[in-house]
Design an enzyme around this catalytic site. Structure first.
Site, PDB file in Angstrom:
ATOM      1  CB  SER A 170      -0.931  -0.061   1.201  1.00  0.00           C
ATOM      2  OG  SER A 170      -1.826   0.996   1.204  1.00  0.00           O
ATOM      3  CB  ALA A 188     -10.132  10.700   8.543  1.00  0.00           C
TER       4      ALA A 188
HETATM    5 MG    MG Z   1      -3.776   1.109   0.364  1.00  0.00          MG
END
Ligand code: MG
Ligand code: 16G
Length: 547
Positions: free
Chosen positions: A66, A374
């Site tokens: 990620s 958020a």
């Molecule tokens: Mg990600």
């Protein structure tokens, strides 16, 4: 069956575990320096094959870290309906990942026994990877693991995390959710997007079609580029940080922008124009613009959830559909957003622990569950009953024009959304469509409510597990005295709120504070950090004030 175990032994020796290395299953799977992951990848291939046998369905394995730096990598497992791996299986993942080389078969047999897995059942696993240089060999290790247990695999190669989630769902619904190909994904989403855009407001001009996208130098950039021809020039994308020169997630991407509260490097946008940033595997998105005074404005997951839920609520009213809509947030949601949603929008707001799996589950409880962290990870879930009601209304010849228009918009909204997991590409298309339909500029969207100033800090402690929380991480129950200390600090400031929690992805305690003004917010965040340092075994230098 015996033959399988021999294969596992043989193959696993090619993916040996460094002795004594202990890896922790984090919030969303394993994540570490890529050099420490080969054995974990092989073993997650094994686990995915077992999970597939157990569920009699296709399972997904995504190789990605990620928003982490390029040197890291990681793995995310995907369950049959495209959700994240069932939580009770996380402990099996840990067990397999940490078994010493000679104990691996025992650990494997233990899972098989506990889950009563029929080993003659077929196994099918979809594998995908992000653009990291380590991803190719690591995804090969996953494929080896699947093969060692006699499972079948399909290697999708370079895909975004949400694309792989989508493929898994398509496969296990026999195509009802869509076609399990990348091309099928673009077709479904873009067709729905074009249908939505056909309803754009009359004041929506052609220069509103323009959007700058920061691809974080990752997989999202590649895929946006691939998708472009399907958009039929209804959305004009300028792609930055497309991976051709910059480094993955370095000074760019959704996490950088959210945490630093500044634009990514490498992007050029004029004042007032919309920009957005994806993260390294394209499951997060945040929007922003710079005003004529050069001030940067961030529209994070809370603003996105507000825009989407407002749009959906208006459509439900127009369609006279009685469906219960809720917004799911975490403690990180800006207090202003929660206040606006509850008091102005009058929608139900639910708060869960951090981590997509928690939000996803909470959202499943409603007819329509909008969930966003958020940080920009989120999507919308529609219950089967809700989808049916929308469809009936859209297809009923007796439906009047206004209701029919709303029902068709709802139907296309369902189709543009990737309901399996937060998806930067799908969220982007939905947001762009909503802004066009409402004839809304990004400034008008931003003005729906004003964020309270907020600050996030990290504190190093010797063992972050000493912090235990309750009430969706909003209150600390241990160590003794910490919550009382936070309470009395919060009382000093107006509209203030603060909480602390051990990170699930880094060896730190995270501190969040918000208050009426930035200065008091920063002071509060610092004071709470000090309390954590003193009461929860801080290591290194004492936290210093921000100003
Ligand atoms: Mg990600
Ligand atoms: C992971 C989670 C994300 C969460 C973050 C919190 C998924 C797919 N991702 O990235 O939702 O916000 O961890 O990190 O669940 P932290 O525990 O270090 O604050």
């Amino acid at each position: 069956m015996m033959a399988h175990f021999q294969d596992v032994s043989k193959q696993s020796s090619l993916h040996p575990k460094p002795a004594e290395l202990v890896s922790q299953y984090g919030t969303a799977g394993f994540r570490a320096n890529a050099k420490l992951l080969d054995h974990i990848m092989f073993r997650m291939g094994l686990l995915a094959a077992l999970r597939s046998k157990k569920t009699k369905a296709t399972i997904g394995v995504m190789v990605t870290a990620s928003h982490n730096p390029e040197e890291d990598n990681g793995v995310k497992l995907i369950d049959p309906m495209g959700e994240m791996l069932l939580q009770t299986w996380e402990s099996y993942a840990t067990q397999l990942a940490n078994a010493e080389q000679e104990d691996l078969l025992t650990a494997l047999k233990d899972v098989i026994e506990k889950e009563a897995i029929n080993m003659s059942q077929e196994a099918n696993v979809f594998v995908g990877k992000d653009t990291r240089s380590s991803s190719s060999s690591l995804s090969q290790a996953v494929l080896d693991g699947v093969a060692a247990l006699g499972g079948h695999s399909k290697d999708y190669g370079l895909v975004t995390t949400p694309q792989l989630h989508y493929m898994v769902r398509c496969q296990n619904t026999q195509g009802k959710y869509g076609e399990a190909t990348v091309e099928g994904y673009y077709k479904k989403l873009c067709q729905a997007f074009i249908q939505l855009i056909n309803n754009k407001a009359s004041n929506c001009t052609d220069d509103q079609k323009h959007l700058s996208v920061d691809g974080a130098n990752g997989i999202g950039a590649l895929k946006v580029h691939e998708m472009e021809s399907h958009l039929k020039k209804e959305l004009l994308i300028s792609l930055f940080n497309d991976g051709s020169k910059g480094k993955l997630n370095h000074q760019c991407g959704a996490d950088f922008v959210k945490v630093q509260q500044k634009p990514p490097t490498g992007i050029e946008i004029n004042p007032g124009e919309r920009g957005c940033s994806f993260d390294g595997d394209a499951d997060r998105i945040v929007y922003y613009y710079t005003d004529s005074d050069g001030r940067f404005h961030l529209l994070d997951g809370d603003k996105i959830a507000t825009l989407i839920s407002t749009f959906l609520k208006e459509l439900l009213t127009q369609a006279s559909l009685d469906l219960k809509i809720a917004v799911v947030q975490t403690a990180y949601a800006n207090g202003s957003s929660t206040h606006y949603l509850e008091n102005t929008m009058k929608v139900t707001v639910v708060c869960t622990k951090t981590g997509v799996k928690h939000l996803h589950h909470a959202a499943q409880e409603f007819d329509i569950g909008v969930y966003f962290e958020a940080n920009g990870h989120g999507t919308v879930l529609f219950s089967e009953a809700a989808e049916e009601k929308i469809q009936q209304l859209a297809e009923n010849p007796g439906t009047d024009d206004e209701k029919k228009r709303a029902a068709l918009l709802l139907q296309n909204t369902v189709n543009v959304i990737n309901q399996t997991v937060g998806d930067a590409i799908s969220d982007m298309l939905l947001i762009e469509a909503i802004l066009a339909i409402k004839g809304m500029t990004i400034q008008q969207w931003d003005a729906m409510y004003t964020d309270l100033p907020n600050r996030q800090l990290k504190v190093k402690v010797s063992d972050r597990r000493v912090i235990d929380t309750t009430d969706a991480e909003r209150r600390a129950v241990s160590p003794a005295g910490l919550q009382e200390a936070i309470d009395s600090l919060v009382k000093k400031y107006k509209q203030a709120r603060s909480f602390v929690r051990p990170s699930g992805t880094e060896d730190v305690v995270r501190v969040y504070a918000e208050a009426e003004a930035q200065e008091s917010t920063d002071a509060l965040a610092h004071e709470v950090s000090l309390a954590v340092y003193r009461l929860a075994g801080g290591v290194g230098d004492e936290p210093k004030p921000l100003h």
